[in-house]
Design a protein around this motif. Sequence first.
Motif, PDB file in Angstrom:
ATOM      1  N   ILE A   4     -10.113 -20.816   9.689  1.00 38.97           N
ATOM      2  CA  ILE A   4     -10.085 -20.249  11.038  1.00 38.97           C
ATOM      3  C   ILE A   4     -10.929 -18.982  11.030  1.00 38.97           C
ATOM      4  N   LYS A   5     -11.925 -18.926  11.898  1.00 35.68           N
ATOM      5  CA  LYS A   5     -12.865 -17.802  11.917  1.00 35.68           C
ATOM      6  C   LYS A   5     -12.532 -16.864  13.074  1.00 35.68           C
ATOM      7  N   ILE A   6     -12.353 -15.589  12.745  1.00 34.48           N
ATOM      8  CA  ILE A   6     -11.947 -14.582  13.723  1.00 34.48           C
ATOM      9  C   ILE A   6     -13.018 -13.504  13.809  1.00 34.48           C
ATOM     10  N   ALA A   7     -13.439 -13.182  15.027  1.00 38.68           N
ATOM     11  CA  ALA A   7     -14.365 -12.068  15.260  1.00 38.68           C
ATOM     12  C   ALA A   7     -13.564 -10.893  15.814  1.00 38.68           C
ATOM     13  N   HIS A   8     -13.478  -9.819  15.057  1.00 39.58           N
ATOM     14  CA  HIS A   8     -12.792  -8.613  15.502  1.00 39.58           C
ATOM     15  C   HIS A   8     -13.794  -7.709  16.215  1.00 39.58           C
ATOM     16  N   VAL A   9     -13.453  -7.277  17.419  1.00 37.27           N
ATOM     17  CA  VAL A   9     -14.332  -6.404  18.207  1.00 37.27           C
ATOM     18  C   VAL A   9     -13.576  -5.114  18.486  1.00 37.27           C
ATOM     19  N   LEU A  10     -14.186  -3.968  18.149  1.00 35.47           N
ATOM     20  CA  LEU A  10     -13.454  -2.706  18.290  1.00 35.47           C
ATOM     21  C   LEU A  10     -14.354  -1.494  18.111  1.00 35.47           C
ATOM     22  N   HIS A  11     -13.854  -0.351  18.566  1.00 31.75           N
ATOM     23  CA  HIS A  11     -14.378   0.970  18.246  1.00 31.75           C
ATOM     24  C   HIS A  11     -13.537   1.447  17.070  1.00 31.75           C
ATOM     25  N   SER A  12     -14.086   1.366  15.839  1.00 35.19           N
ATOM     26  CA  SER A  12     -13.277   1.459  14.631  1.00 35.19           C
ATOM     27  C   SER A  12     -13.101   2.904  14.158  1.00 35.19           C
ATOM     28  N   VAL A  13     -12.218   3.629  14.844  1.00 33.70           N
ATOM     29  CA  VAL A  13     -11.871   5.001  14.452  1.00 33.70           C
ATOM     30  C   VAL A  13     -10.356   5.175  14.550  1.00 33.70           C
ATOM     31  N   GLY A  14      -9.828   6.185  13.850  1.00 32.74           N
ATOM     32  CA  GLY A  14      -8.418   6.530  13.952  1.00 32.74           C
ATOM     33  C   GLY A  14      -7.498   5.377  13.605  1.00 32.74           C
ATOM     34  N   GLY A  15      -6.406   5.256  14.367  1.00 35.13           N
ATOM     35  CA  GLY A  15      -5.407   4.232  14.105  1.00 35.13           C
ATOM     36  C   GLY A  15      -5.936   2.819  14.282  1.00 35.13           C
ATOM     37  N   VAL A  16      -6.917   2.639  15.170  1.00 38.06           N
ATOM     38  CA  VAL A  16      -7.490   1.304  15.381  1.00 38.06           C
ATOM     39  C   VAL A  16      -8.214   0.848  14.112  1.00 38.06           C
ATOM     40  N   ASP A  17      -8.911   1.786  13.472  1.00 36.05           N
ATOM     41  CA  ASP A  17      -9.585   1.482  12.211  1.00 36.05           C
ATOM     42  C   ASP A  17      -8.563   1.134  11.123  1.00 36.05           C
ATOM     43  N   VAL A  18      -7.494   1.918  11.031  1.00 34.48           N
ATOM     44  CA  VAL A  18      -6.433   1.643  10.054  1.00 34.48           C
ATOM     45  C   VAL A  18      -5.868   0.242  10.286  1.00 34.48           C
ATOM     46  N   SER A  19      -5.618  -0.090  11.549  1.00 35.48           N
ATOM     47  CA  SER A  19      -5.040  -1.386  11.902  1.00 35.48           C
ATOM     48  C   SER A  19      -5.896  -2.536  11.388  1.00 35.48           C
ATOM     49  N   LEU A  20      -7.180  -2.489  11.703  1.00 36.65           N
ATOM     50  CA  LEU A  20      -8.063  -3.574  11.294  1.00 36.65           C
ATOM     51  C   LEU A  20      -8.146  -3.688   9.776  1.00 36.65           C
ATOM     52  N   ARG A  21      -8.306  -2.557   9.104  1.00 35.60           N
ATOM     53  CA  ARG A  21      -8.457  -2.597   7.641  1.00 35.60           C
ATOM     54  C   ARG A  21      -7.199  -3.134   6.965  1.00 35.60           C
ATOM     55  N   GLN A  22      -6.031  -2.803   7.485  1.00 36.13           N
ATOM     56  CA  GLN A  22      -4.797  -3.335   6.912  1.00 36.13           C
ATOM     57  C   GLN A  22      -4.725  -4.854   7.103  1.00 36.13           C
ATOM     58  N   ILE A  23      -5.177  -5.332   8.262  1.00 34.68           N
ATOM     59  CA  ILE A  23      -5.211  -6.782   8.499  1.00 34.68           C
ATOM     60  C   ILE A  23      -6.188  -7.457   7.540  1.00 34.68           C
ATOM     61  N   LEU A  24      -7.390  -6.921   7.443  1.00 39.85           N
ATOM     62  CA  LEU A  24      -8.407  -7.521   6.574  1.00 39.85           C
ATOM     63  C   LEU A  24      -7.971  -7.526   5.116  1.00 39.85           C
ATOM     64  N   HIS A  25      -7.313  -6.445   4.671  1.00 40.42           N
ATOM     65  CA  HIS A  25      -6.878  -6.327   3.275  1.00 40.42           C
ATOM     66  C   HIS A  25      -5.814  -7.349   2.901  1.00 40.42           C
ATOM     67  N   ASN A  26      -5.122  -7.908   3.909  1.00 41.49           N
ATOM     68  CA  ASN A  26      -3.956  -8.724   3.611  1.00 41.49           C
ATOM     69  C   ASN A  26      -4.017 -10.147   4.163  1.00 41.49           C
TER      70      ASN A  26
END
Length: 374
Positions: A4-26
């Motif tokens: 399943i291929k997911i495209a994450h779209v975001l302004h990657s700063v602050g808590g939004v950046d933390v959120s994405l990185r935690q998802i990607l790491h796991n």
Amino acid sequence: MKKIKIAHVLHSVGGVDVSLRQILHNLDTVNFESIVIHGDSDIKDEFVDKDSKPVVHYQLPIYREISFFNDLTAILKAWKIIRKENPDFIHSHSTKGGVIGRIVGFMTGTKILHTPQAFSFLSAETKTKKTFFLKVEKILSKGETILLASSQSELKRAINEVGFPKTKTNLFNNSIEPIEKILDLSIPKTWPDEYLCTVGRPCYQKNIEELIVVLHELNKTVDVHLVILGVGHHADHLKQVENLIAELNLKNKVTLLNWTTREDVLNIISKSKLYLSTARYEGLPYSIIESLALSIPSVVSDCDGNRDLILNDYNGYCVKENNTIEFSQKINTLLQDEKLYNEFSKNARATFEKHHNIYKTIKDLESIYREELK
């Protein structure tokens, strides 16, 4: 079996950046593939997956401020990327990522999962702006967009105010990895060993001015120092905060720190007596989740996000907005009552383990991803 291929779209700063990185790491890399479409002025650290491999990413002119030229350019470039990558769906994060992701999803016929991390209309300081931003959210909620809320409060607001049908909503609470190691500070320590802390830029959302007034009230009876982290990004109320600190003669009681590394933030939270927040609204704030993981009790304002994490008389206190006296009294209660403090500290960690440990909750997100493709 096809990933399943997911495209994450975001302004990657602050808590939004933390959120994405935690998802990607796991996120399971056997069954899922991720790409990231983010702003060209975002945090520069490489995006990596669970196997520590770099994640394909694209940079666009995605900025916090509204700009017809930049926003249109970002939309057109994102449209080309989505056509090229052909993901199974787009997961957009935060306000600007949500606008760009949902428009591009409509243009390409790609299904959208959207996580607001606090709706844009909550940031409006005037009724006119709030009405406009809410109207935009209502328009963008139509079509095939699925609202993937970061907290119960955000989920309720999506249904009751924005107008998402319940059948097009889901919930994944913000979560992080357990904090197993605290690194040494990379910045000079200029504050006392005994202190309270908060993370948040001086702005309308974070309502730091109220926290300064609380500190002034608190110091009438006890000697307390406050460390404020995250001053550097979009700190449009910084001057007001600095002026208030000077006016209340608190220059020796407050340390203002520019944005630093997440490791430094964790170090400072871990050694703080309490975590504080007087925010007007949140999505589901990572700094409070981090304080829970570090067994630090909190005293916070009773707003979206905060109230989802802090339960009165269990792991801290939620206080009605701008109730300065009660806020300072609750802080003082925890500073003076060691037995109560230790109980709240134990409960803080229990809250994290039960609801916000991503080693456990990532399976819920993977299930949501699978379910939304059926």
